[in-house]
Design a protein around this motif. Structure first.
Motif, PDB file in Angstrom:
ATOM      1  N   TRP A 325       4.228  -6.555  -4.992  1.00 24.65           N
ATOM      2  CA  TRP A 325       4.256  -5.027  -4.739  1.00 24.65           C
ATOM      3  C   TRP A 325       2.593  -4.637  -4.444  1.00 24.65           C
ATOM      4  O   TRP A 325       2.315  -3.959  -3.920  1.00 24.65           O
ATOM      5  CB  TRP A 325       4.715  -4.192  -6.028  1.00 24.65           C
ATOM      6  N   HIS A 326       1.760  -5.250  -5.312  1.00 24.45           N
ATOM      7  CA  HIS A 326       0.370  -4.946  -5.199  1.00 24.45           C
ATOM      8  C   HIS A 326      -0.075  -5.137  -4.011  1.00 24.45           C
ATOM      9  O   HIS A 326      -1.012  -4.429  -3.462  1.00 24.45           O
ATOM     10  CB  HIS A 326      -0.438  -5.451  -6.477  1.00 24.45           C
ATOM     11  N   LEU A 327       0.166  -6.202  -3.533  1.00 19.75           N
ATOM     12  CA  LEU A 327      -0.255  -6.733  -2.024  1.00 19.75           C
ATOM     13  C   LEU A 327       0.590  -6.166  -0.924  1.00 19.75           C
ATOM     14  O   LEU A 327      -0.094  -5.541   0.026  1.00 19.75           O
ATOM     15  CB  LEU A 327      -0.100  -8.385  -2.037  1.00 19.75           C
ATOM     16  N   PHE A 328       1.862  -6.201  -1.025  1.00 11.38           N
ATOM     17  CA  PHE A 328       2.492  -6.103   0.131  1.00 11.38           C
ATOM     18  C   PHE A 328       3.489  -4.492   0.163  1.00 11.38           C
ATOM     19  O   PHE A 328       3.403  -3.893   1.192  1.00 11.38           O
ATOM     20  CB  PHE A 328       3.721  -7.032   0.333  1.00 11.38           C
ATOM     21  N   GLY A 329       3.962  -4.061  -1.071  1.00  9.05           N
ATOM     22  CA  GLY A 329       4.523  -3.027  -1.204  1.00  9.05           C
ATOM     23  C   GLY A 329       3.464  -1.642  -0.624  1.00  9.05           C
ATOM     24  O   GLY A 329       3.688  -1.009  -0.092  1.00  9.05           O
ATOM     25  N   ARG A 330       2.219  -1.888  -1.295  1.00 12.69           N
ATOM     26  CA  ARG A 330       1.228  -0.750  -0.995  1.00 12.69           C
ATOM     27  C   ARG A 330       0.951  -0.893   0.676  1.00 12.69           C
ATOM     28  O   ARG A 330       0.630   0.226   1.209  1.00 12.69           O
ATOM     29  CB  ARG A 330       0.043  -0.804  -2.041  1.00 12.69           C
ATOM     30  N   ALA A 331       0.794  -2.020   0.995  1.00 17.06           N
ATOM     31  CA  ALA A 331       0.409  -2.240   2.340  1.00 17.06           C
ATOM     32  C   ALA A 331       1.417  -1.508   3.451  1.00 17.06           C
ATOM     33  O   ALA A 331       0.920  -0.815   4.269  1.00 17.06           O
ATOM     34  CB  ALA A 331       0.086  -3.563   2.816  1.00 17.06           C
ATOM     35  N   ILE A 332       2.703  -1.905   2.932  1.00 20.84           N
ATOM     36  CA  ILE A 332       3.919  -1.000   3.768  1.00 20.84           C
ATOM     37  C   ILE A 332       3.774   0.340   3.862  1.00 20.84           C
ATOM     38  O   ILE A 332       4.058   1.046   4.746  1.00 20.84           O
ATOM     39  CB  ILE A 332       5.151  -1.653   3.386  1.00 20.84           C
ATOM     40  N   VAL A 333       3.817   0.740   2.439  1.00 23.18           N
ATOM     41  CA  VAL A 333       3.702   2.360   2.295  1.00 23.18           C
ATOM     42  C   VAL A 333       2.461   3.050   3.230  1.00 23.18           C
ATOM     43  O   VAL A 333       2.725   3.674   3.831  1.00 23.18           O
ATOM     44  CB  VAL A 333       3.617   2.702   0.827  1.00 23.18           C
ATOM     45  N   ALA A 334       1.419   2.387   3.096  1.00 21.54           N
ATOM     46  CA  ALA A 334       0.227   2.688   3.811  1.00 21.54           C
ATOM     47  C   ALA A 334       0.352   2.596   5.403  1.00 21.54           C
ATOM     48  O   ALA A 334       0.186   3.715   6.113  1.00 21.54           O
ATOM     49  CB  ALA A 334      -0.910   1.947   3.778  1.00 21.54           C
ATOM     50  N   GLY A 335       1.204   1.859   5.804  1.00 19.16           N
ATOM     51  CA  GLY A 335       1.445   1.483   7.299  1.00 19.16           C
ATOM     52  C   GLY A 335       2.469   2.749   7.736  1.00 19.16           C
ATOM     53  O   GLY A 335       2.212   3.418   8.751  1.00 19.16           O
ATOM     54  N   LEU A 336       3.390   3.066   6.907  1.00 20.69           N
ATOM     55  CA  LEU A 336       4.470   4.002   7.134  1.00 20.69           C
ATOM     56  C   LEU A 336       4.028   5.567   7.031  1.00 20.69           C
ATOM     57  O   LEU A 336       4.407   6.418   7.803  1.00 20.69           O
ATOM     58  CB  LEU A 336       5.693   4.032   5.960  1.00 20.69           C
ATOM     59  N   GLN A 337       2.649   5.537   6.478  1.00 24.56           N
ATOM     60  CA  GLN A 337       1.785   6.669   6.354  1.00 24.56           C
ATOM     61  C   GLN A 337       0.949   6.839   7.262  1.00 24.56           C
ATOM     62  O   GLN A 337       0.071   7.859   7.310  1.00 24.56           O
ATOM     63  CB  GLN A 337       1.236   7.094   4.955  1.00 24.56           C
ATOM     64  N   GLY A 338       0.748   5.977   8.076  1.00 18.58           N
ATOM     65  CA  GLY A 338      -0.003   5.940   9.469  1.00 18.58           C
ATOM     66  C   GLY A 338      -1.631   5.426   9.125  1.00 18.58           C
ATOM     67  O   GLY A 338      -2.341   5.905   9.864  1.00 18.58           O
ATOM     68  N   ARG A 339      -1.796   4.582   8.188  1.00 22.61           N
ATOM     69  CA  ARG A 339      -3.088   4.251   7.943  1.00 22.61           C
ATOM     70  C   ARG A 339      -3.009   2.947   7.647  1.00 22.61           C
ATOM     71  O   ARG A 339      -1.998   2.378   7.313  1.00 22.61           O
ATOM     72  CB  ARG A 339      -3.831   5.000   7.018  1.00 22.61           C
TER      73      ARG A 339
END
Length: 426
Positions: A325-339
């Motif tokens: 989650w720390h590596l990939f989950g947060r990266a996915i949420v960031a992408g979905l939020q446009g950054r």
């Protein structure tokens, strides 16, 4: 429908029942970024309630800040031309100017008291702080001649009207709320929250409050991942637990994927007969983007799409699930939020020697213990990584990223460290 491997095994082979060469860590992160397209829906909310949300439109300053030239100190405003000849000088005081008032022009030969933030009277060319001025009755005594415009804040000095003060894509912090207020923005436009769902798989899992049984295992990942997914930019639509039977997994996946942008699962990533979650993804017509990453723990992490939802499959051991989650989950949420996700990194040195066997890159919990004379941070870590142990994770300050090529590391070596933002939120 067959599962489509976007990052195929090096050497070929089918998904189920085959061992796939794991994807390098940087390629796996790039796959997450490319898959997570920004959500198009937005909403307007109060700036003070938007901490942790991502701007979908820039915040523009509605006016100059300051709107008019104003005083930077409590003191006395004057005309420099009135301080003629050698000092000290004396000027009669013609009243005072409060913040928010509209002062009359300053008469020649006079000074005026002025509060910090108050508009500068027309004609005043400098301000001296009150501690530098002696006041005797109606006269102000000046022992120093100020510089032109000293202590005068010019109009638009902080913010200029129409300028973007906060750009689209920014994750709003508490300091940004102050900037938005200064710009006159009571409402901000943010992307809607990511709808997330969590599925914990496994047989015999117990809730943390259940009496321990001879064969049951307490569900650690469920509470941990719910806490990690409890973010200002994420709404946990559903969280379920199911046994490891194929029908139950497929049914739960189909139900949760229909109500989520991001579906996170934990457990069930074995590559034996049936292949657990990966087989369920295939049965539902999903697409697999990768099945395994060259990292430990967490090498079984998988990424795919199910009915429009991004699927992030995390392993069953707590440390591996957390690292995934720390590596990939947060990266996915960031992408979905446009950054683009920024991985916060430090360069540190271990306080003692680290010895390890050949293997993939390793993420090892570590503690910050001090600083070297050079100022470099020093970390301490256990002699090995134990994916099933929770205490080392709770007592750590971040994850030490040990490269695959490293066999021996010591105090003279530089190593990347991924710090947690604080002890309560990673």
């Amino acid at each position: 429908m067959a599962v489509h491997i976007l990052y195929p095994e090096r050497g070929g082979g089918a998904l189920n029942g085959a061992r796939h060469a794991p994807l390098p860590l940087d390629e796996a992160l790039a796959a997450c970024a490319s898959l997570a397209a920004a959500l198009g829906d937005t909403e307007e909310i109060a700036a003070g309630s938007a901490v942790g949300r991502h701007l979908a439109a820039p915040v523009l300053s509605r006016a100059n800040v300051p709107l008019l030239p104003c005083s930077a100190v409590d003191g006395y405003a004057l005309r420099l031309r009135d301080l003629a000849g050698p000092g000290p000088w004396r000027l009669p005081v013609a009243g005072s100017v409060a913040a928010g008032s509209v002062p009359p022009p300053l008469r020649p030969g006079y000074a005026v008291g002025i509060a910090s933030g108050a508009p500068v009277p027309q004609g005043a060319t400098a301000i001296l702080a009150g501690e530098e001025v002696t006041r005797l009755d109606a006269l102000a005594h000046f022992s120093r001649c100020p510089m032109p415009s000293e202590n005068i804040r010019q109009a638009g000095e902080d913010l200029a009207a129409g300028d973007p003060v906060l750009r689209a894509g920014r994750c709003l912090g508490r300091r940004d709320v102050a900037l938005a207020a200064a710009a006159g923005a009571d409402l901000v436009t943010v992307r809607r929250k990511v709808r997330a769902a969590l599925l914990v798989t496994g047989d015999g899992l117990l809730d943390p409050g259940d009496p321990p049984g001879p064969a049951g295992v307490t569900d650690v990942n469920g509470p941990m991942l719910r806490a990690l997914m409890d973010r200002p930019d994420t709404a946990l639509a559903a969280a379920e637990r199911t046994a490891g039977d194929p029908h139950g997994i497929r049914t739960a996946l189909a139900r949760l994927a229909g109500q989520a942008d991001l579906l996170v699962t934990t457990g069930g990533l074995s590559v034996g007969a049936g292949a657990g979650l990966r087989a369920a993804v295939e049965a539902l017509g999903g697409t697999l983007h990768f099945a395994g990453v060259a990292m430990a723990p967490g090498g079984a992490v998988s990424l795919g799409m199910i009915e429009g939802a991004i699927w992030l499959g995390l392993p069953g051991s707590p440390l591996a699930a957390f690292a995934g989650w720390h590596l990939f989950g947060r990266a996915i949420v960031a992408g979905l939020q446009g950054r683009t996700a920024r991985m916060h990194k430090m360069v540190v040195s271990p306080v003692g020697e680290i010895l390890r066997e050949p293997g993939p890159a390793e993420l090892r919990p570590a503690r910050l213990v001090g600083y070297a004379p050079s100022g470099r941070a020093l970390v301490s870590t256990d002699r090995a990584t134990f994916p099933g142990r929770v205490r080392p994770l709770a007592e750590s300050d971040g994850l030490l990223l040990i490269p695959a090529a490293a066999r021996r590391l010591g105090p003279a070596d530089l190593v990347e460290f991924l710090p947690f933002r604080d002890r309560g939120y990673a």
